[in-house]
Design a protein around this motif. Structure first.
Motif, PDB file in Angstrom:
ATOM      1  N   UNK A   1      33.910   1.324   4.713  1.00  0.00           N
ATOM      2  CA  UNK A   1      34.867   2.097   3.715  1.00  0.00           C
ATOM      3  C   UNK A   1      33.960   3.062   2.916  1.00  0.00           C
ATOM      4  N   UNK A   2      34.413   4.227   2.741  1.00  0.00           N
ATOM      5  CA  UNK A   2      33.989   5.020   1.922  1.00  0.00           C
ATOM      6  C   UNK A   2      34.689   5.167   0.429  1.00  0.00           C
ATOM      7  N   UNK A   3      34.137   4.349  -0.536  1.00  0.00           N
ATOM      8  CA  UNK A   3      34.726   3.920  -1.700  1.00  0.00           C
ATOM      9  C   UNK A   3      34.252   4.764  -2.896  1.00  0.00           C
ATOM     10  N   UNK A   4      35.284   5.448  -3.516  1.00  0.00           N
ATOM     11  CA  UNK A   4      35.148   6.153  -4.859  1.00  0.00           C
ATOM     12  C   UNK A   4      34.374   5.279  -5.669  1.00  0.00           C
ATOM     13  N   UNK A   5      33.793   5.980  -6.968  1.00  0.00           N
ATOM     14  CA  UNK A   5      33.153   5.432  -8.054  1.00  0.00           C
ATOM     15  C   UNK A   5      34.099   5.392  -9.231  1.00  0.00           C
ATOM     16  N   UNK A   6      34.047   4.634 -10.187  1.00  0.00           N
ATOM     17  CA  UNK A   6      34.551   5.018 -11.590  1.00  0.00           C
ATOM     18  C   UNK A   6      33.636   4.909 -12.582  1.00  0.00           C
ATOM     19  N   UNK A   7      34.026   5.294 -13.782  1.00  0.00           N
ATOM     20  CA  UNK A   7      32.744   5.302 -14.857  1.00  0.00           C
ATOM     21  C   UNK A   7      32.268   3.696 -15.194  1.00  0.00           C
ATOM     22  N   UNK A   8      31.009   3.506 -15.353  1.00  0.00           N
ATOM     23  CA  UNK A   8      30.436   2.341 -15.817  1.00  0.00           C
ATOM     24  C   UNK A   8      30.878   1.864 -17.093  1.00  0.00           C
ATOM     25  N   UNK A   9      31.281   0.408 -17.478  1.00  0.00           N
ATOM     26  CA  UNK A   9      31.999   0.259 -18.404  1.00  0.00           C
ATOM     27  C   UNK A   9      30.783  -0.085 -19.500  1.00  0.00           C
ATOM     28  N   UNK A  10      31.198  -0.385 -20.691  1.00  0.00           N
ATOM     29  CA  UNK A  10      30.226  -0.598 -21.949  1.00  0.00           C
ATOM     30  C   UNK A  10      29.514   0.464 -22.557  1.00  0.00           C
ATOM     31  N   UNK A  11      28.919   0.177 -23.813  1.00  0.00           N
ATOM     32  CA  UNK A  11      28.322   1.316 -24.607  1.00  0.00           C
ATOM     33  C   UNK A  11      26.801   1.358 -24.259  1.00  0.00           C
ATOM     34  N   UNK A  12      26.454   2.440 -24.075  1.00  0.00           N
ATOM     35  CA  UNK A  12      25.044   2.583 -23.824  1.00  0.00           C
ATOM     36  C   UNK A  12      24.121   2.430 -25.031  1.00  0.00           C
ATOM     37  N   UNK A  13      23.269   1.407 -25.085  1.00  0.00           N
ATOM     38  CA  UNK A  13      22.494   0.915 -26.185  1.00  0.00           C
ATOM     39  C   UNK A  13      21.139   1.461 -26.047  1.00  0.00           C
ATOM     40  N   UNK A  14      20.268   1.747 -27.120  1.00  0.00           N
ATOM     41  CA  UNK A  14      19.013   2.060 -27.067  1.00  0.00           C
ATOM     42  C   UNK A  14      18.382   1.282 -28.354  1.00  0.00           C
ATOM     43  N   UNK A  15      17.143   0.529 -27.924  1.00  0.00           N
ATOM     44  CA  UNK A  15      16.621  -0.181 -29.379  1.00  0.00           C
ATOM     45  C   UNK A  15      15.048   0.138 -29.200  1.00  0.00           C
ATOM     46  N   UNK A  16      14.701   0.746 -30.047  1.00  0.00           N
ATOM     47  CA  UNK A  16      13.400   1.014 -29.937  1.00  0.00           C
ATOM     48  C   UNK A  16      12.723   1.399 -28.669  1.00  0.00           C
ATOM     49  N   UNK A  17      11.588   0.909 -28.334  1.00  0.00           N
ATOM     50  CA  UNK A  17      11.071   1.177 -26.763  1.00  0.00           C
ATOM     51  C   UNK A  17      11.637   0.759 -25.545  1.00  0.00           C
ATOM     52  N   UNK A  18      12.804  -0.192 -25.776  1.00  0.00           N
ATOM     53  CA  UNK A  18      13.379  -0.989 -24.820  1.00  0.00           C
ATOM     54  C   UNK A  18      14.065   0.166 -24.011  1.00  0.00           C
TER      55      UNK A  18
END
Lengths: 439, 262
Positions: A216-233
């Motif tokens: 099957x060709x399955x569409x995609x939905x937006x990823x869940x959660x908040x994009x988080x950055x912390x320093x060099x991680x």
């Protein structure tokens, strides 16, 4: 003279316990300047490991000799990727989790997207796990494209966009430094293939077990959660959810011990809402870890008295207990923690710690055994070295690295038609909670 | 026999050299007195309040934060660190209670050596008189520390802790401090360097501090100093979560059965 001493809470922040990222895909030919930067980076990487990694036996290797062997290979590398591969291969010889080279473009990608929502990447809405050498669908997100196409938990995925998964998993397993990581890394490799541009579909060849294979060709939905950055991680998408299950049981799930400004208040809200429930299920399946201090802080909501710690970190020059500070209003009823082979790092000592302190029962499958606390060192070529700075033993003295936490109740996912319930671990946990005496 | 005598003579000479080298080292007490004088001497007694604003960075991790230190005579203090991407960590002493409140682990009352350390940091009376903070000071040698020729002074703090202070041989200002810090997690070796001294109202402060701990380097730069400006006592009031712990502890103490009289 006035002196200033750092609050001890800062110590807990320094301990990163998070799963590792894969290498980038840069294939550009190196310029002389880039080659020089790579050599500088190699030297700093070698020295950092020599001076700071906790294992002073270097896995019984002659670290000087390994440096002498690999330095010319890095010097001769023709592409960025070749250079990184040589450095990572040298690191892998130490057979330690959290000893990884994080490519600079992991951060560059983020910068080009304005450090906000990564709006053009999506997912079909499947949770998958590598189980018994197969990629199994373990959950289908309600309302997701995968749900609309009626994909079912217990089916297996054989290929994604025409690439057969079994050979890829076998290659990966061979390359991994620690066997227990096969599930964790395999899963990440599959997720990487499932996720992709939002405006493109993903072709999935799946085995329904009872009714044969289908595509099957399955569409995609937006990823869940908040994009988080912390320093060099590396940037991470962090989500937290809680809901009431049937039979007066609370359910809490989150994917990283990160983003404390959001998830610590969210946990407090959840525990407060669930204070009169018969029990709480904490779902750490797929939880990749995060900051030790966050895990210690979260444990405080399930430890009503000052009775212990989540384990011990053994550094070169000291030992630190992962002390739990009991919270006023901590939950005192039965707590069930769900884990699997993608529960890594902080989620392992959180689950194992509460298990050994007697405040929780653990359900599911053995965890990843990737539990070493790590630190970061920015390299001259822009990449970042993540390196383990301590060993970890659980509160009852067990070494978890490369082994994982053993659940109290083994409840693996089942193939379609094999199980009465789509989620055996959750079912086992709720059954146990309902058998516990009321508070 | 002659060889033995010769050897004995050499050993004796070495011992003399060694003894005279030790004798040449200034006394720890004298060095600490010079340190106090170099830092501002009597002018330090005029300081009744202090506000320091700065930034900090865990350099390897690239995690940064903003910090504010408030201190008010005789012994109140508060340190607030806003870590970017993490949240706020606050530690304080209101003259009675040593506390910490942070987004990760909530509120707790500090005890033992950890509390004693915070009290030492808060005590204004020891600014000009190091003897109020330390029982003894002994010079044990010399060291090139952070590019500076220094005397090594071993200090025994009043609260049963050992510290090693590195005093610059020229300026007598502290160049560094080594110690084992007591924390709830265990004993943690720390090394601090004090750099870029600045003078304010005749008192010298390091505007940059670098702490090495657990393979990490923490850099702190103070950008603002304010002396003797009014600081409201309300700044040192206990946060609600800390007050709850204090009340709970008082209630537990009141409920505890008293030991029978002999």
């Amino acid at each position: 003279m006035k002196q200033f001493y750092m609050p001890s809470a800062i110590l807990a922040l320094m301990l990163i316990l998070q799963g590792c990222v894969s290498l980038g895909t840069q294939e550009e030919t190196l310029t002389e300047e880039a080659r020089a930067k790579n050599l500088e980076s190699f030297d700093l990487l070698w020295t950092t490991v020599h001076e700071k990694v906790w294992d002073t036996t270097f896995n019984d290797l002659d670290w000087e000799a390994r440096g002498t062997y690999y330095r010319p290979l890095v010097a001769q590398a023709k592409t960025v990727n070749e250079s990184r591969a040589q450095m990572q291969t040298m690191l892998n010889e130490l057979e330690l989790s959290h000893l990884n080279l994080i490519p600079a473009e992991v951060y560059d990608d983020l910068d080009t997207k304005g450090n906000t929502e990564n709006a053009d990447i999506g997912t079909p809405g499947l949770t998958v796990r590598v189980h018994l050498g197969k990629v199994m669908i373990t959950a289908v997100e309600p309302g997701s494209p995968a749900a609309k196409y009626q994909l079912q938990p217990g089916w297996t995925i054989e290929a994604i966009d025409g690439e057969a998964l079994t050979p890829m998993l076998e290659r990966l397993k061979t390359a991994l430094p620690v066997d227990s990581l096969a599930g964790l890394y395999g899963n990440r490799a599959v997720e990487k293939r499932l996720d992709g541009p939002l405006d493109e579909t993903v072709e999935i060849l799946f085995d329904t077990i009872l009714y044969g294979v289908a595509v099957a060709d399955i569409p995609r939905q937006p990823l869940k959660g908040n994009l988080v950055t912390l320093g060099n991680m590396p940037p991470l998408r962090v989500w937290f959810e809680h809901k009431a299950l049937e039979d007066e049981i609370g359910y809490i799930a989150f994917n990283y011990f990160m983003d404390p400004m959001r998830i610590m208040p969210a946990l407090e809200t959840a525990v407060t809402e669930f204070k009169d429930k018969k029990g709480i299920v904490i779902d750490l399946r797929g939880n990749g870890g995060g900051i030790a201090g966050v895990a210690m802080g979260m444990a405080g909501w399930f430890v009503p008295e000052d009775t212990g710690h989540l384990g011990t970190m053994i550094f070169r020059d000291t030992e630190l207990k992962l002390q739990v500070n009991p919270r006023m209003g901590a939950y005192t009823g039965p707590v069930a923690i769900l884990v699997d082979n993608c529960s890594a790092s902080c989620s392992e000592f959180f689950a194992g710690g509460l298990q050994s302190m007697g405040y929780a029962k653990v359900f599911g499958t053995q965890t990843a055994g990737a539990v070493l606390p790590a630190s970061l060192e920015k390299l001259p070529n822009g990449d970042t070295l993540m390196f383990p700075i301590a060993d970890y033993v659980s509160a009852n003295g067990d070494r978890i690295e490369g082994v994982g936490i053993r659940p109290d109740v083994y409840a693996p996912p089942g193939f379609f038609g094999e199980m009465e319930n789509n989620d055996p671990a959750l079912a086992a946990a709720t059954t146990w909670i309902l058998k516990q005496p009321l508070k | 026999m002659r060889l033995l005598k010769h050897t004995m003579l050499i050993l004796a000479m070495l011992a003399l050299v060694s003894t005279s080298a030790v004798a040449e080292l200034p006394k720890g007490e004298d060095l600490m007195d010079k340190m106090a004088e170099a830092s501002g001497g009597e002018k330090m007694t005029a300081i009744k309040s202090m506000k320091m604003v700065g930034v900090m960075e865990l350099t390897g991790m690239g995690v940064k934060g903003d910090m504010i230190l408030l201190q008010k005579a005789p012994d109140k203090s508060k340190t607030e660190i806003m870590m970017h991407g993490i949240g706020t960590i606050t530690q304080g002493f209101n003259g009675e209670v040593v506390w910490e409140n942070n987004i990760l682990q909530g509120a707790r009352l500090l005890e033992g050596k950890e509390a004693a350390m915070m009290k030492l940091q808060s005590d204004f009376s020891s600014n000009a008189d190091w003897r109020k903070a330390y029982n003894s000071a002994k010079t044990t040698g010399e060291e090139n520390f952070n590019g500076q020729a220094c005397y090594i002074v071993e200090l025994e703090a009043k609260f049963d802790a050992q510290m090693t202070m590195l005093l610059d041989k020229t300026t007598y200002l502290p160049a560094g401090l080594k110690m084992i810090a007591d924390t709830p997690m265990g004993k943690v070796p720390m090394e601090m360097t004090f750099e870029e001294y600045k003078e304010q109202d005749g008192v010298k402060f390091p505007s940059k501090m670098v702490q090495k701990v657990l393979t990490q380097v923490i850099e702190i730069s103070f950008t603002e100093f304010e002396m003797n400006k009014a600081i409201d006592d309300a700044e040192f009031a206990l946060p609600e979560a800390v007050q709850v712990l204090v009340d709970k502890k008082k209630a537990e103490t009141a409920e505890a059965p008293k030991a029978p009289k002999a």
